[in-house]
Design a protein around this motif. Sequence first.
Motif, PDB file in Angstrom:
ATOM      1  N   SER A 102     106.350  11.092 -11.605  1.00 35.80           N
ATOM      2  CA  SER A 102     105.707  10.895 -10.201  1.00 35.80           C
ATOM      3  C   SER A 102     105.350   9.430 -10.064  1.00 35.80           C
ATOM      4  N   ARG A 103     105.578   8.605 -10.962  1.00 32.16           N
ATOM      5  CA  ARG A 103     105.191   6.952 -10.788  1.00 32.16           C
ATOM      6  C   ARG A 103     106.017   6.684  -9.681  1.00 32.16           C
ATOM      7  N   PHE A 104     107.149   7.103  -9.565  1.00 34.51           N
ATOM      8  CA  PHE A 104     108.407   6.533  -8.702  1.00 34.51           C
ATOM      9  C   PHE A 104     108.195   7.298  -6.984  1.00 34.51           C
ATOM     10  N   ASP A 105     107.159   8.303  -7.128  1.00 35.20           N
ATOM     11  CA  ASP A 105     107.316   8.802  -5.630  1.00 35.20           C
ATOM     12  C   ASP A 105     106.639   7.633  -4.811  1.00 35.20           C
ATOM     13  N   GLY A 106     107.461   7.754  -3.535  1.00 37.53           N
ATOM     14  CA  GLY A 106     107.086   6.768  -2.500  1.00 37.53           C
ATOM     15  C   GLY A 106     107.948   5.441  -2.999  1.00 37.53           C
ATOM     16  N   GLN A 107     108.318   5.161  -3.907  1.00 40.41           N
ATOM     17  CA  GLN A 107     109.051   3.968  -4.104  1.00 40.41           C
ATOM     18  C   GLN A 107     110.629   3.912  -3.934  1.00 40.41           C
ATOM     19  N   PHE A 108     111.129   5.033  -3.690  1.00 39.99           N
ATOM     20  CA  PHE A 108     112.352   5.288  -3.385  1.00 39.99           C
ATOM     21  C   PHE A 108     112.603   6.846  -3.243  1.00 39.99           C
ATOM     22  N   ILE A 109     113.690   7.180  -2.415  1.00 40.05           N
ATOM     23  CA  ILE A 109     114.279   8.274  -1.930  1.00 40.05           C
ATOM     24  C   ILE A 109     115.421   8.860  -2.728  1.00 40.05           C
ATOM     25  N   THR A 110     115.639  10.062  -3.293  1.00 41.36           N
ATOM     26  CA  THR A 110     116.702  10.527  -3.882  1.00 41.36           C
ATOM     27  C   THR A 110     117.431  11.449  -2.990  1.00 41.36           C
ATOM     28  N   GLY A 111     118.724  11.221  -2.460  1.00 42.21           N
ATOM     29  CA  GLY A 111     119.326  11.940  -1.530  1.00 42.21           C
ATOM     30  C   GLY A 111     120.394  12.836  -2.243  1.00 42.21           C
ATOM     31  N   VAL A 112     120.558  14.051  -1.905  1.00 43.72           N
ATOM     32  CA  VAL A 112     121.504  15.040  -2.566  1.00 43.72           C
ATOM     33  C   VAL A 112     122.504  15.599  -1.588  1.00 43.72           C
ATOM     34  N   HIS A 113     123.500  15.024  -1.806  1.00 47.64           N
ATOM     35  CA  HIS A 113     124.554  15.191  -0.799  1.00 47.64           C
ATOM     36  C   HIS A 113     125.229  16.750  -0.880  1.00 47.64           C
ATOM     37  N   SER A 114     125.178  17.325  -1.943  1.00 46.36           N
ATOM     38  CA  SER A 114     125.687  18.771  -2.393  1.00 46.36           C
ATOM     39  C   SER A 114     124.955  19.638  -1.507  1.00 46.36           C
ATOM     40  N   THR A 115     123.729  19.375  -1.309  1.00 42.28           N
ATOM     41  CA  THR A 115     122.797  20.273  -0.670  1.00 42.28           C
ATOM     42  C   THR A 115     122.190  19.607   0.758  1.00 42.28           C
ATOM     43  N   GLY A 116     122.470  18.508   1.083  1.00 43.74           N
ATOM     44  CA  GLY A 116     122.119  18.034   2.203  1.00 43.74           C
ATOM     45  C   GLY A 116     120.641  17.679   2.552  1.00 43.74           C
ATOM     46  N   ILE A 117     119.830  17.476   1.375  1.00 46.36           N
ATOM     47  CA  ILE A 117     118.333  17.225   1.343  1.00 46.36           C
ATOM     48  C   ILE A 117     118.053  15.869   0.406  1.00 46.36           C
ATOM     49  N   TYR A 118     117.027  15.190   1.031  1.00 45.29           N
ATOM     50  CA  TYR A 118     116.303  14.161   0.274  1.00 45.29           C
ATOM     51  C   TYR A 118     114.964  14.608  -0.388  1.00 45.29           C
ATOM     52  N   CYS A 119     114.763  13.884  -1.561  1.00 48.13           N
ATOM     53  CA  CYS A 119     113.544  14.358  -2.403  1.00 48.13           C
ATOM     54  C   CYS A 119     112.809  12.976  -2.848  1.00 48.13           C
ATOM     55  N   SER A 133     126.923  12.204  -9.472  1.00 47.61           N
ATOM     56  CA  SER A 133     127.875  12.058  -8.517  1.00 47.61           C
ATOM     57  C   SER A 133     127.692  12.443  -6.849  1.00 47.61           C
ATOM     58  N   ASN A 134     126.627  13.480  -7.096  1.00 48.32           N
ATOM     59  CA  ASN A 134     126.025  14.082  -5.756  1.00 48.32           C
ATOM     60  C   ASN A 134     124.797  13.157  -5.210  1.00 48.32           C
ATOM     61  N   VAL A 135     124.574  12.047  -5.814  1.00 49.31           N
ATOM     62  CA  VAL A 135     123.127  11.580  -5.421  1.00 49.31           C
ATOM     63  C   VAL A 135     123.423  10.053  -5.067  1.00 49.31           C
ATOM     64  N   SER A 136     122.634   9.763  -3.791  1.00 52.89           N
ATOM     65  CA  SER A 136     122.478   8.391  -3.504  1.00 52.89           C
ATOM     66  C   SER A 136     120.910   7.888  -3.460  1.00 52.89           C
ATOM     67  N   PHE A 137     120.747   6.835  -3.610  1.00 52.80           N
ATOM     68  CA  PHE A 137     119.095   6.467  -3.697  1.00 52.80           C
ATOM     69  C   PHE A 137     119.030   5.566  -2.277  1.00 52.80           C
ATOM     70  N   TYR A 138     117.725   5.626  -1.671  1.00 53.66           N
ATOM     71  CA  TYR A 138     117.450   5.074  -0.407  1.00 53.66           C
ATOM     72  C   TYR A 138     116.054   4.442  -0.700  1.00 53.66           C
ATOM     73  N   LEU A 139     115.873   3.359   0.094  1.00 52.88           N
ATOM     74  CA  LEU A 139     114.498   2.729   0.215  1.00 52.88           C
ATOM     75  C   LEU A 139     113.656   3.283   1.176  1.00 52.88           C
ATOM     76  N   THR A 140     114.080   4.098   2.019  1.00 49.00           N
ATOM     77  CA  THR A 140     113.430   4.621   3.287  1.00 49.00           C
ATOM     78  C   THR A 140     113.983   6.027   3.602  1.00 49.00           C
ATOM     79  N   SER A 141     112.802   6.957   4.127  1.00 48.67           N
ATOM     80  CA  SER A 141     113.231   8.152   4.588  1.00 48.67           C
ATOM     81  C   SER A 141     114.470   8.206   5.843  1.00 48.67           C
ATOM     82  N   ALA A 142     113.804   6.991   6.660  1.00 50.32           N
ATOM     83  CA  ALA A 142     114.958   6.972   7.795  1.00 50.32           C
ATOM     84  C   ALA A 142     116.395   6.727   7.233  1.00 50.32           C
ATOM     85  N   ALA A 143     116.563   6.116   6.001  1.00 49.57           N
ATOM     86  CA  ALA A 143     118.081   5.800   5.762  1.00 49.57           C
ATOM     87  C   ALA A 143     118.397   7.159   5.127  1.00 49.57           C
ATOM     88  N   ALA A 144     117.690   8.137   4.566  1.00 49.63           N
ATOM     89  CA  ALA A 144     118.338   9.348   4.476  1.00 49.63           C
ATOM     90  C   ALA A 144     118.749  10.176   5.767  1.00 49.63           C
TER      91      ALA A 144
END
Length: 547
Positions: free
Chosen positions: A6-23, A35-46
């Motif tokens: 949880s230390r990294f919560d809010g510092q980046f977003i994990t996007g899971v393309h196989s489910t279409g969600i970001y966490c 292979s199904n994951v991308s990382f984003y700095l902002t929720s807007a990018a997700a």
Amino acid sequence: MSSRDSRFDGQFITGVHSTGIYCRPSCPAATPKPSNVSFYLTSAAAHEAGLRACKRCLPDAVPGSPEWDIRDDLAARAMRLIGDGLVEREGVPGLARRLGYSERHLTRVLVSELGAGPLALARAHRAQTARMLLVGTDVPITDVAFAAGFGSVRQFNDTIAAVYERTPTELRRAYSPAKPPGCESALSAPSASPKGQIVRSREVVDGGGGTGGGTGISLQLVARAPFDGVGVLRFLAARALAGVEQATDARYARTLRLPAGPATVELTLTGPPSAPGVTCRARLTSLADLAPLVSRVRRLLDLDADSQAIDRALSGDPHLAAGVAATPGMRVPGSLDPEETLFRALIGQQVSVAAARTVLTRLAEALGEPLPGADSADSAADSAADRDAHTAGSAQAGHSAPLTRLFPTAERIAAEGRTVLRGPASRVDAIIRVAEALRTGDLVLSFGQSREDLESRLMALAGIGPWTAGYVALRVLGTPDILLTSDLALRQGAGRLGLPADARHLARHGAAWAPWRSYAGMHLWRAAGATTGATTSAANRDLSPAS
């Protein structure tokens, strides 16, 4: 992701393309294939990548990213202003103008570095504000739409559906106290505290003040652990001005100006050390001021600082290790109003905190605008008693006097400051010059400035030197890497810890503390107030440079 840290919560977003969600990184869902994951700095990018927010972990219900204070580039400065609601007030043209670039260039930079343009980033910020209101308050849904900055209820409904895949009513119902999300982390607002509520009574802030017919609201804000909230409030309490502020070790209340009008806010520390939080109760002239209020409160208390990384870095210095262990999560107090912070710094130069507080209290009483709805007549006796306490240097001054006035504007200080200010003529002249520059627009202070720009503009004015400029940058911008080696108390604290006590050698030694020298400075100020058998913190010490 596998460790669900949880230390990294809010510092980046994990996007899971196989489910279409970001966490959030700590989401308890099954770890996806790399292979199904991308990382984003902002929720807007997700959002721009076609993903929606996870219903299990609510990735927006976490502390904000400390990245925007650590970085001082165009993208970070834009994020500070977007968080303050500038796009809702002035649009993308206003944002570009404040930053000194064309809309086209600004959009190109934000898309390249953050994965989304200014409109998408502002839209994500509105969605997060709306979620906070839906989940944490009983504000009517139509009011939520406009308070969050949406231009219409339809736009609001469409955005909430796109981001959270629920209607506003469904989102509110899903995260009510009776049915908290089963996998919310301890940092998230819904599970960390009871549901907030809209407050209709006059006494929203228990300070005897008011804001006329404004709207009262109560919210829970999350902090990144560990959080030395008591230390921040003690710092503010030592400088509290009667009639403008009230402060204790657990509570801070004050009047302030927001874009739509005057407001009052009360902040109370809540939660266990593992999941610290702050209850924010406010009365606003308009609910449209909620987003800037929350942004500024988070900056004031430094709630988003990456305290574990800071403590880990500073504890590597044997001279600081004991202080870090004794006070984990020390914060750098920020600012609710850049202009007020500048005047406080100017008046506080080369005098004690108690002396500066006396002058500032007199200035606020003489030139501060009465708070709408406040009954100053009923509090006259209390104010007089509190002024006596200020004159005597009492640490309790300002703690109980009713909230009756706002801090004076630059216009009022420029026009009438000479009738109130006392001291060397050169200092009074400098304060009046600054007030006049702010009044005419020749000097503009903003959360979106770079450190270099802010300091250079300040030092171009006679009477402002490196200490004042650096101190204002530290407080207003939240710059994490400023060490004010010209400060006498800071050097005294360094000497008590066995560090070099002269500015040049301390600066050389402190280079190893980068990029967290502002936090190291707070530890040195704390050490300056720590004597054998004493309990006085550095918050009660003089933070002015040597004369």
